[in-house]
Design an enzyme around this catalytic site. Structure first.
Site, PDB file in Angstrom:
ATOM      1  N   VAL A 129       0.884  -1.169   0.000  1.00 33.98           N
ATOM      2  CA  VAL A 129       0.000   0.000   0.000  1.00 33.98           C
ATOM      3  C   VAL A 129       0.921   1.218   0.000  1.00 33.98           C
ATOM      4  O   VAL A 129       1.972   1.212   0.641  1.00 33.98           O
ATOM      5  CB  VAL A 129      -0.954  -0.022   1.216  1.00 33.98           C
ATOM      6  CG1 VAL A 129      -0.211  -0.079   2.540  1.00 33.98           C
ATOM      7  CG2 VAL A 129      -1.882   1.206   1.215  1.00 33.98           C
ATOM      8  N   SER A 130       0.540   2.258  -0.726  1.00 40.04           N
ATOM      9  CA  SER A 130       1.420   3.422  -0.892  1.00 40.04           C
ATOM     10  C   SER A 130       1.626   4.158   0.433  1.00 40.04           C
ATOM     11  O   SER A 130       0.810   4.073   1.352  1.00 40.04           O
ATOM     12  CB  SER A 130       0.823   4.396  -1.907  1.00 40.04           C
ATOM     13  OG  SER A 130       0.622   3.752  -3.133  1.00 40.04           O
ATOM     14  N   ALA A 131       2.727   4.930   0.488  1.00 36.83           N
ATOM     15  CA  ALA A 131       2.998   5.775   1.648  1.00 36.83           C
ATOM     16  C   ALA A 131       1.970   6.907   1.695  1.00 36.83           C
ATOM     17  O   ALA A 131       1.543   7.413   0.653  1.00 36.83           O
ATOM     18  CB  ALA A 131       4.395   6.373   1.525  1.00 36.83           C
TER      19      ALA A 131
END
Ligand code: SAM
Length: 227
Positions: free
Chosen positions: A61-63
């Protein structure tokens, strides 16, 4: 959970201070949808760290800062019809739904998010998370190759791609409305990628902007990388 929510608010505030978040409805949506709700066990202890986290099947999952930058770049408004390519755990789609279809908006004015995921197990994870946290009426999770877009619901006001493509997939440009915006990382596998914003002008010409260097997992599928 209360302490985690407070820590999440602090992280969102720091993104405002850094300038990654600027628009009130984008900030509000980030606060309303803490990442911890969408993470698999094991990753949730790190939900408030501003870094990508594993969600299984070799994906991340993206930052939070990257989700903030993309959501600002998309210039999202209530009522927008949005396509996300790369549902992952469903968090980014939910944060966008909170902007384009806020709970208090009249039903007829609410937008919708379609999010496509190529890995079946992740599509299932995203769907479960979306349903569990009350986004089922605002987000639709589709299992398939999002490099082809999702023509069934096109055209879209906004399209975002959360995996890096070798080049901008032509079907995504075709499925964008006139006046629409596409945000996509473009570049090689893992390295030398650039976040690109494409605007489709009313005469259907395109304007391309370079928003800076990024690092995303590769887009696979027909218009993706061979990995
Ligand atoms: N937006 C996601 C979230 O909130 O968890 C994170 C996305 S993760 C950085 C990128 C995702 O893109 C991965 O789940 C990967 O399986 C997916 N992906 C890669 N190629 C794809 C394709 N052609 N179609 C749909 N999904 C794809």
């Amino acid at each position: 959970m209360r302490r985690r929510t407070e820590t999440w608010d602090l992280l969102v505030d720091s993104l405002v201070n850094d300038g990654a978040l600027r628009t009130p409805n984008v900030v509000r949506a980030m606060k309303q949808v803490p990442r911890v709700l969408f993470l698999p066990e094991g990753a949730s202890d790190y939900a408030t760290v501003d870094a990508p986290l594993p969600i299984g099947k070799g994906q991340t999952v993206s930052a939070p800062h990257m989700v903030a930058i993309m959501n600002e770049a998309l210039e999202l408004r209530v009522g927008h019809h949005v396509l996300e390519v790369g549902a992952g755990c469903g968090w980014h789609a939910a944060a966008i739904a909170e902007i384009v279809a806020p709970k208090d908006a009249p039903r007829s004015e609410k937008g919708h998010v379609y999010t496509v995921e190529i890995v079946a197990e992740l599509a299932q994870l995203a769907r479960e998370n979306i349903m569990r946290h009350g986004f089922g009426d605002r987000v639709t999770v589709v299992h398939g190759d999002g490099s082809l877009g999702y023509s069934e619901q096109s055209p879209y006001d906004r399209i975002l791609v959360t995996a890096a493509a070798p080049e901008i997939p032509a079907p995504l440009l075709d499925q964008l409305k006139a006046g629409g915006v596409l945000v996509i990382p473009v570049g090689s596998v893992h390295l030398f990628q650039t976040l690109i914003r494409m605007r489709k002008n009313v005469d259907s010409g395109m304007t391309r902007e370079n928003l800076g260097g990024v690092a995303f997992v590769p887009l696979t599928g027909r218009y993706g990388h061979t990995v």
